[in-house]
Design a protein around this motif. Sequence first.
Motif, PDB file in Angstrom:
ATOM      1  N   ASP A  71      66.410  33.465 -75.952  1.00 22.50           N
ATOM      2  CA  ASP A  71      67.666  34.161 -75.708  1.00 22.50           C
ATOM      3  C   ASP A  71      68.862  33.224 -75.721  1.00 22.50           C
ATOM      4  O   ASP A  71      69.995  33.672 -75.850  1.00 22.50           O
ATOM      5  CB  ASP A  71      67.629  34.876 -74.352  1.00 22.50           C
ATOM      6  CG  ASP A  71      66.830  36.164 -74.392  1.00 22.50           C
ATOM      7  OD1 ASP A  71      66.558  36.660 -75.499  1.00 22.50           O
ATOM      8  OD2 ASP A  71      66.502  36.667 -73.313  1.00 22.50           O
ATOM      9  N   SER A  72      68.639  31.938 -75.582  1.00 23.63           N
ATOM     10  CA  SER A  72      69.736  30.990 -75.482  1.00 23.63           C
ATOM     11  C   SER A  72      70.629  30.998 -76.718  1.00 23.63           C
ATOM     12  O   SER A  72      71.853  30.972 -76.600  1.00 23.63           O
ATOM     13  CB  SER A  72      69.199  29.582 -75.223  1.00 23.63           C
ATOM     14  OG  SER A  72      70.264  28.679 -75.100  1.00 23.63           O
ATOM     15  N   SER A  73      70.050  31.067 -77.904  1.00 16.99           N
ATOM     16  CA  SER A  73      70.881  31.075 -79.112  1.00 16.99           C
ATOM     17  C   SER A  73      71.663  32.381 -79.217  1.00 16.99           C
ATOM     18  O   SER A  73      72.827  32.385 -79.610  1.00 16.99           O
ATOM     19  CB  SER A  73      70.055  30.817 -80.363  1.00 16.99           C
ATOM     20  OG  SER A  73      69.110  31.840 -80.546  1.00 16.99           O
ATOM     21  N   HIS A  74      71.023  33.478 -78.844  1.00 18.52           N
ATOM     22  CA  HIS A  74      71.728  34.770 -78.796  1.00 18.52           C
ATOM     23  C   HIS A  74      72.832  34.703 -77.740  1.00 18.52           C
ATOM     24  O   HIS A  74      73.950  35.168 -77.967  1.00 18.52           O
ATOM     25  CB  HIS A  74      70.735  35.890 -78.494  1.00 18.52           C
ATOM     26  CG  HIS A  74      71.361  37.244 -78.355  1.00 18.52           C
ATOM     27  ND1 HIS A  74      72.058  37.852 -79.377  1.00 18.52           N
ATOM     28  CD2 HIS A  74      71.409  38.099 -77.304  1.00 18.52           C
ATOM     29  CE1 HIS A  74      72.493  39.030 -78.958  1.00 18.52           C
ATOM     30  NE2 HIS A  74      72.116  39.197 -77.714  1.00 18.52           N
ATOM     31  N   GLY A  75      72.525  34.095 -76.606  1.00 18.93           N
ATOM     32  CA  GLY A  75      73.512  33.931 -75.542  1.00 18.93           C
ATOM     33  C   GLY A  75      74.689  33.075 -75.977  1.00 18.93           C
ATOM     34  O   GLY A  75      75.829  33.349 -75.615  1.00 18.93           O
ATOM     35  N   ALA A  76      74.420  32.042 -76.784  1.00 20.33           N
ATOM     36  CA  ALA A  76      75.498  31.191 -77.302  1.00 20.33           C
ATOM     37  C   ALA A  76      76.431  32.003 -78.188  1.00 20.33           C
ATOM     38  O   ALA A  76      77.659  31.863 -78.102  1.00 20.33           O
ATOM     39  CB  ALA A  76      74.922  30.012 -78.069  1.00 20.33           C
ATOM     40  N   GLN A  77      75.863  32.870 -79.014  1.00 16.44           N
ATOM     41  CA  GLN A  77      76.685  33.719 -79.882  1.00 16.44           C
ATOM     42  C   GLN A  77      77.562  34.659 -79.047  1.00 16.44           C
ATOM     43  O   GLN A  77      78.752  34.808 -79.319  1.00 16.44           O
ATOM     44  CB  GLN A  77      75.807  34.543 -80.821  1.00 16.44           C
ATOM     45  CG  GLN A  77      75.086  33.729 -81.857  1.00 16.44           C
ATOM     46  CD  GLN A  77      74.093  34.554 -82.649  1.00 16.44           C
ATOM     47  OE1 GLN A  77      73.628  35.595 -82.205  1.00 16.44           O
ATOM     48  NE2 GLN A  77      73.751  34.069 -83.832  1.00 16.44           N
ATOM     49  N   ILE A  78      76.956  35.277 -78.046  1.00 10.32           N
ATOM     50  CA  ILE A  78      77.709  36.193 -77.192  1.00 10.32           C
ATOM     51  C   ILE A  78      78.771  35.423 -76.413  1.00 10.32           C
ATOM     52  O   ILE A  78      79.919  35.860 -76.307  1.00 10.32           O
ATOM     53  CB  ILE A  78      76.777  36.954 -76.229  1.00 10.32           C
ATOM     54  CG1 ILE A  78      75.850  37.848 -77.032  1.00 10.32           C
ATOM     55  CG2 ILE A  78      77.582  37.779 -75.228  1.00 10.32           C
ATOM     56  CD1 ILE A  78      74.687  38.361 -76.250  1.00 10.32           C
ATOM     57  N   PHE A  79      78.388  34.283 -75.864  1.00  9.87           N
ATOM     58  CA  PHE A  79      79.335  33.469 -75.117  1.00  9.87           C
ATOM     59  C   PHE A  79      80.535  33.133 -76.004  1.00  9.87           C
ATOM     60  O   PHE A  79      81.688  33.270 -75.575  1.00  9.87           O
ATOM     61  CB  PHE A  79      78.685  32.181 -74.603  1.00  9.87           C
ATOM     62  CG  PHE A  79      79.621  31.359 -73.768  1.00  9.87           C
ATOM     63  CD1 PHE A  79      79.674  31.531 -72.399  1.00  9.87           C
ATOM     64  CD2 PHE A  79      80.469  30.423 -74.356  1.00  9.87           C
ATOM     65  CE1 PHE A  79      80.566  30.801 -71.620  1.00  9.87           C
ATOM     66  CE2 PHE A  79      81.359  29.680 -73.601  1.00  9.87           C
ATOM     67  CZ  PHE A  79      81.410  29.873 -72.222  1.00  9.87           C
ATOM     68  N   ASN A  80      80.273  32.691 -77.225  1.00  5.80           N
ATOM     69  CA  ASN A  80      81.366  32.291 -78.117  1.00  5.80           C
ATOM     70  C   ASN A  80      82.306  33.439 -78.430  1.00  5.80           C
ATOM     71  O   ASN A  80      83.519  33.230 -78.527  1.00  5.80           O
ATOM     72  CB  ASN A  80      80.821  31.667 -79.394  1.00  5.80           C
ATOM     73  CG  ASN A  80      80.208  30.309 -79.133  1.00  5.80           C
ATOM     74  OD1 ASN A  80      80.599  29.600 -78.221  1.00  5.80           O
ATOM     75  ND2 ASN A  80      79.223  29.950 -79.933  1.00  5.80           N
ATOM     76  N   THR A  81      81.785  34.651 -78.587  1.00  2.00           N
ATOM     77  CA  THR A  81      82.647  35.786 -78.925  1.00  2.00           C
ATOM     78  C   THR A  81      83.257  36.455 -77.697  1.00  2.00           C
ATOM     79  O   THR A  81      84.399  36.899 -77.756  1.00  2.00           O
ATOM     80  CB  THR A  81      81.891  36.848 -79.747  1.00  2.00           C
ATOM     81  OG1 THR A  81      80.767  37.316 -79.011  1.00  2.00           O
ATOM     82  CG2 THR A  81      81.450  36.286 -81.080  1.00  2.00           C
ATOM     83  N   GLU A  82      82.537  36.516 -76.596  1.00  2.00           N
ATOM     84  CA  GLU A  82      83.009  37.230 -75.407  1.00  2.00           C
ATOM     85  C   GLU A  82      83.658  36.330 -74.355  1.00  2.00           C
ATOM     86  O   GLU A  82      84.582  36.745 -73.680  1.00  2.00           O
ATOM     87  CB  GLU A  82      81.845  37.984 -74.751  1.00  2.00           C
ATOM     88  CG  GLU A  82      81.250  39.070 -75.603  1.00  2.00           C
ATOM     89  CD  GLU A  82      82.126  40.303 -75.693  1.00  2.00           C
ATOM     90  OE1 GLU A  82      82.803  40.656 -74.708  1.00  2.00           O
ATOM     91  OE2 GLU A  82      82.134  40.928 -76.764  1.00  2.00           O
ATOM     92  N   CYS A  83      83.144  35.122 -74.209  1.00  2.00           N
ATOM     93  CA  CYS A  83      83.566  34.254 -73.101  1.00  2.00           C
ATOM     94  C   CYS A  83      84.348  33.029 -73.564  1.00  2.00           C
ATOM     95  O   CYS A  83      85.200  32.514 -72.833  1.00  2.00           O
ATOM     96  CB  CYS A  83      82.350  33.768 -72.312  1.00  2.00           C
ATOM     97  SG  CYS A  83      81.140  35.042 -71.919  1.00  2.00           S
TER      98      CYS A  83
END
Length: 130
Positions: A28-40
């Motif tokens: 999930d970390s790579s998916h989380g990185a994508q979300i973090f970059n776009t949302e956070c």
Amino acid sequence: MSLLKFACASLFSLTLAQAAVAADCAADSSHGAQIFNTECGVCHAVKKDVTGMMGPNLNGVIGRKSGSLAGFSYSQAMRSKDVTWQAETIAELITQPQAYVPGTYMPYMGLASKDDREAVVCFLKSKEAL
């Protein structure tokens, strides 16, 4: 079953369970990185020593007390929250920040998907965010 066999079996089961959680989190970390970059990532950095963002740097946020990063101007609400950021508390915060910390300066409306919240937490716990 002897106490020793029970203890070994319990430890082995616990180790397997922890390994499964770690493997899920790593995936999930790579998916989380994508979300973090776009949302956070618009407001927050995770690279060490980056300052000047709208939100505090989240490098090493796990285990940090709310409102405590030196040099960042937090709302009184965030300074008073008195929480130590862990996976569960971060997930609660990013679900709906204004509900979790009424009076926060954080203008984010929240991340609706539980899976996405868990992925962001995994990213924040990962080596990539440290």
